[in-house]
Design a protein around this motif. Structure first.
Motif, PDB file in Angstrom:
ATOM      1  N   UNK A  85      56.629   4.912  38.151  1.00 47.66           N
ATOM      2  CA  UNK A  85      55.848   3.865  38.366  1.00 47.66           C
ATOM      3  C   UNK A  85      54.920   3.977  39.553  1.00 47.66           C
ATOM      4  N   UNK A  86      55.494   5.000  40.683  1.00 50.87           N
ATOM      5  CA  UNK A  86      54.783   5.208  41.803  1.00 50.87           C
ATOM      6  C   UNK A  86      53.666   6.178  41.625  1.00 50.87           C
ATOM      7  N   UNK A  87      53.735   6.699  40.435  1.00 48.76           N
ATOM      8  CA  UNK A  87      52.556   7.662  40.069  1.00 48.76           C
ATOM      9  C   UNK A  87      51.179   6.791  40.048  1.00 48.76           C
ATOM     10  N   UNK A  88      49.939   7.465  40.815  1.00 52.24           N
ATOM     11  CA  UNK A  88      48.828   6.853  40.720  1.00 52.24           C
ATOM     12  C   UNK A  88      48.273   6.352  39.319  1.00 52.24           C
ATOM     13  N   UNK A  89      48.613   7.400  38.322  1.00 54.56           N
ATOM     14  CA  UNK A  89      47.975   7.012  37.072  1.00 54.56           C
ATOM     15  C   UNK A  89      48.662   5.921  36.583  1.00 54.56           C
ATOM     16  N   UNK A  90      49.895   5.863  36.633  1.00 55.00           N
ATOM     17  CA  UNK A  90      50.848   4.906  36.103  1.00 55.00           C
ATOM     18  C   UNK A  90      50.553   3.369  36.776  1.00 55.00           C
ATOM     19  N   UNK A  91      50.055   3.527  37.928  1.00 57.19           N
ATOM     20  CA  UNK A  91      49.847   2.114  38.597  1.00 57.19           C
ATOM     21  C   UNK A  91      48.274   1.878  37.815  1.00 57.19           C
TER      22      UNK A  91
END
Length: 449
Positions: free
Chosen positions: A225-231
């Motif tokens: 969830x912390x991945x920028x793309x996931x955000x």
């Protein structure tokens, strides 16, 4: 932007909304709490969370408008239903418009309908220099409650008061028409509630499925969830789901008045296209598609015109009744009526003027009715009032089925909004799975796992 806010504020005021700082604070606090909980559930960071807040604050007033609009139309429908039923029963006893309005006025508590009836009654009592003061008084009600059945009922009352005649059978027909209309609206309201619930469940289900990837990642001690793309994907999907719910809520909120008016405009445009289609293969296909759609709508409208004819024919012959029916006829029938009236003015005995009425459509009920009207006009038919009453009953049943089918067709388009959350959720699920795989492979290469 300021103009849009003013327009929204005016619309809310129309629906009876009164701004209260306390209520506004409670609503926005609850909305922010809900959005915060949603953001935390998906592990949103500060900036994506703020973006979600902004989107939610923009959509919230629109959802509030839908809620108040729904209550407003439901209340207007309830008032109109009660008014029409009581008007017909009271008129059956008195046959006087003013007396009927006064009897009906006493039924209502303070509110929009009572205020509207009060204006109509005052117009009748305090107008001395107009010949059509009763008609204008009833139009005050029709303007505030624009339903075709109400106009037909009022025209019947005015004509019966002026000319007398046998009216009990006509009132029974009007009461039955009102009952069918009320049953259809109640049924449609229930179906809309079911559709709204299904779409909400679709959104919740898709979001829960999306969260499974984060659960799996947690079990593997990975943070996807912390991945920028996931955000980015998460906040986009959440905003899309908010927009899907708003779109569904808007389409499922419109009341009986908006539905009728919008539908009439849509079919009038479709009729114009139908008349102007060319002769190419695509035009033929388009014409046939439009023909099928228009036939169902004409089936629904034809009995309204036939009821007007029944009332007019108590005092007029068939041809004069046709001429006088034009102004109050359903808009979709006016082009065909205008053509028939023109032909009858040239030749009152023109049988084809009757049989060619709406001949471009496959409508056996209309064809048989027009043949019967021609027979009566030539003095060859039986007892006209009884014949027409029976035809009206058959056409009312036909109209009821056609309008119920139209309601079902209008709700069928909601299936796309039911599927939309699954598509947005599926998009997020695929992206999260790819990210999980990438994070997992990166951890393996570093020897973390």
């Amino acid at each position: 932007m300021a103009g849009n806010r003013k327009q929204l504020s005016d619309e809310l005021s129309t629906y009876g909304y009164v701004f209260s700082p306390k209520k506004a604070f409670v609503r926005y606090t609850m909305a922010i709490a809900g959005l915060f909980a949603l953001g935390r559930f998906f592990g949103l960071h500060l900036i994506p969370q703020i973006i979600l807040f902004i989107a939610g604050m923009i959509i919230l007033p629109l959802l509030l408008r839908n809620t108040y609009r729904n209550r407003y139309y439901q209340h207007k429908f309830s008032d109109l239903n009660i008014y029409m039923e009581q008007f017909l029963y009271s008129f059956m006893k008195s046959t006087k418009v003013l007396t009927t309005l006064e009897d009906t006025y006493d039924l209502f508590e303070d509110g929009d309908m009572k205020k509207t009836l009060g204006k109509a009654i005052n117009h009748i009592k305090n107008t001395y220099n107009e010949s059509d003061f009763e008609e204008k008084a009833l139009k005050i009600i029709e303007k505030n409650y624009p339903y075709e059945g109400l106009t037909v009922m009022h025209r019947f009352a005015l004509r019966t008061e002026a000319l007398g005649g046998e009216y009990s059978e006509s009132i029974e027909l009007l009461l039955e028409s009102r009952r069918m209309w009320a049953d259809r609206v109640y049924s449609l309201q229930q179906e809309k509630k079911v559709k709204r619930r299904e779409i909400v469940l679709s959104i919740i289900t898709s979001l829960l499925l999306c969260s499974m990837i984060y659960y799996m990642a947690g079990q593997m001690h990975l943070d996807v969830s912390a991945n920028p793309l996931a955000q980015i994907i998460t906040v986009v999907v959440l905003i899309l789901d908010l927009m899907i719910y708003y779109k569904a809520d808007s389409r499922l909120t419109a009341g009986y008045l908006a539905d009728d008016k919008d539908r009439e405009k849509e079919y009038l445009k479709q009729y114009e296209r139908f008349k102007n289609y060319g002769k190419g293969p695509l035009s033929v296909l388009g014409r046939k598609t439009a023909q099928r759609s228009l036939q169902e709508y004409i089936k629904a409208c034809f009995p309204e015109w036939l009821m007007q004819m029944s009332l007019l024919m108590q005092a007029e012959n068939v041809q004069v009744a046709i001429f006088r029916s034009y102004d109050e006829a359903p808009a979709i029938l006016k082009p065909a009526l205008k053509e028939m009236i023109g032909r009858l003015r040239l030749d009152p005995n023109d049988k084809r003027a009757y049989t060619d009425f709406l001949s471009e459509f496959t409508l056996p009920e209309v064809r048989s009715t027009m043949k019967m009207l021609y027979s009566i006009s030539e003095g060859k038919g039986g007892e006209a009032r009884g014949q027409i009453a029976e035809i009206i009953r058959r056409n009312q049943e036909m109209s009821d089925k056609a309008k119920r089918q139209q309601n079902s067709d209008s709700l069928a388009g909601m299936y796309a909004l039911f599927l939309a959350p699954q598509l947005t959720g599926g998009m997020k699920l695929i992206c999260d799975m790819i990210l999980l795989f990438a994070v997992y492979m990166g951890s393996m290469s570093k020897g973390v796992i």
